[in-house]
Design a protein around this motif. Sequence first.
Motif, mmCIF file in Angstrom:
data_model
loop_
_atom_site.group_PDB
_atom_site.id
_atom_site.type_symbol
_atom_site.label_atom_id
_atom_site.label_comp_id
_atom_site.label_asym_id
_atom_site.label_seq_id
_atom_site.Cartn_x
_atom_site.Cartn_y
_atom_site.Cartn_z
ATOM 1 N N MET A 1 1.170 -1.173 0.147
ATOM 2 C CA MET A 1 0.011 -0.055 0.256
ATOM 3 C C MET A 1 0.822 1.004 -0.016
ATOM 4 O O MET A 1 1.726 0.901 -0.085
ATOM 5 N N LEU A 2 0.823 2.238 -0.383
ATOM 6 C CA LEU A 2 1.153 3.688 -0.210
ATOM 7 C C LEU A 2 2.697 3.732 0.306
ATOM 8 O O LEU A 2 3.540 3.962 1.570
ATOM 9 N N LEU A 130 -9.409 5.933 7.723
ATOM 10 C CA LEU A 130 -9.926 6.581 8.354
ATOM 11 C C LEU A 130 -10.888 7.328 7.198
ATOM 12 O O LEU A 130 -12.524 7.392 7.073
ATOM 13 N N GLU A 131 -10.175 7.909 5.979
ATOM 14 C CA GLU A 131 -10.928 7.847 4.496
ATOM 15 C C GLU A 131 -11.900 7.030 3.856
ATOM 16 O O GLU A 131 -12.798 7.351 3.272
ATOM 17 N N MET A 132 -11.460 6.016 4.470
ATOM 18 C CA MET A 132 -11.816 4.694 3.183
ATOM 19 C C MET A 132 -13.082 4.276 4.361
ATOM 20 O O MET A 132 -13.964 4.112 4.217
ATOM 21 N N LEU A 144 -5.953 7.394 -2.977
ATOM 22 C CA LEU A 144 -5.540 7.568 -2.100
ATOM 23 C C LEU A 144 -4.441 8.342 -2.430
ATOM 24 O O LEU A 144 -4.137 9.169 -1.322
ATOM 25 N N LYS A 145 -3.835 8.467 -3.239
ATOM 26 C CA LYS A 145 -3.252 9.054 -3.546
ATOM 27 C C LYS A 145 -2.822 10.928 -3.858
ATOM 28 O O LYS A 145 -2.387 11.695 -3.922
ATOM 29 N N GLU A 146 -4.136 10.799 -4.507
ATOM 30 C CA GLU A 146 -5.145 12.311 -4.354
ATOM 31 C C GLU A 146 -5.475 12.796 -3.181
ATOM 32 O O GLU A 146 -6.595 13.528 -3.123
ATOM 33 N N ASP A 152 -1.925 15.336 3.783
ATOM 34 C CA ASP A 152 -1.617 16.057 4.126
ATOM 35 C C ASP A 152 0.084 15.755 5.114
ATOM 36 O O ASP A 152 0.643 15.832 5.742
ATOM 37 N N GLU A 153 -0.368 14.418 5.536
ATOM 38 C CA GLU A 153 0.099 13.198 6.222
ATOM 39 C C GLU A 153 1.544 13.425 5.390
ATOM 40 O O GLU A 153 2.476 13.580 6.114
#
Length: 198
Positions: A1-2, A130-132, A144-146, A152-153
């Motif tokens: 992930m990320l 949290l966003e999901m 997620l990249k956008e 911000d993180e």
Amino acid sequence: MLRNPIHLRLAKLESWQHVTFMACLCERMYPNYQVFCQNSHFADAQLYRRILDLVWETLLVKDAKINFDNQLEKFEEAIPSGDDFDFYGVYPAIDACVALSELVHSRLSGETLEHAIAVSETSVTTVAMLEMTQCGRELTDDELKENVAVIDEWDAQWEIFRLLADCEERDLELIKGLRQDLREDGISNIGVLFEKKS
């Protein structure tokens, strides 16, 4: 992930810079654990605070002798299980504990790079989860990249990284300044406010 280029760049830093980077990210995750403990009466968040303070001490006090084995043993009992609580706050609290455990393990093993990458990934995962949860579905890596919160993180992590990367040798004033700024800020990586006991 990320994944993020920051993980490659961290390899260029020295051990004390990795530890400071991790301590900063744990400082940003601490309110998630602290507020969870206050809301659930699960454990005393001061234990997290004390262990993190001991890590800062090793960065600031030459030859500080701290038994991190002992600290880790105490801390393991203060890590919540997602199965025991039916509210979302337990997950960011667990992530905060995972991050602090990584930091303590880096102090025990002397290996800091892989732990620094793990703490970075844990912190951004807290934000992504949290966003999901808020949009009720899995988000793709591209989404997620956008995502503003994820961006911000990464920005916050890059800012800490750049300040550290600019140092040619251990800068006690910078370390103290980072610690103080993050504590005074009192806002976690997901916007949880540190609750001062009234």
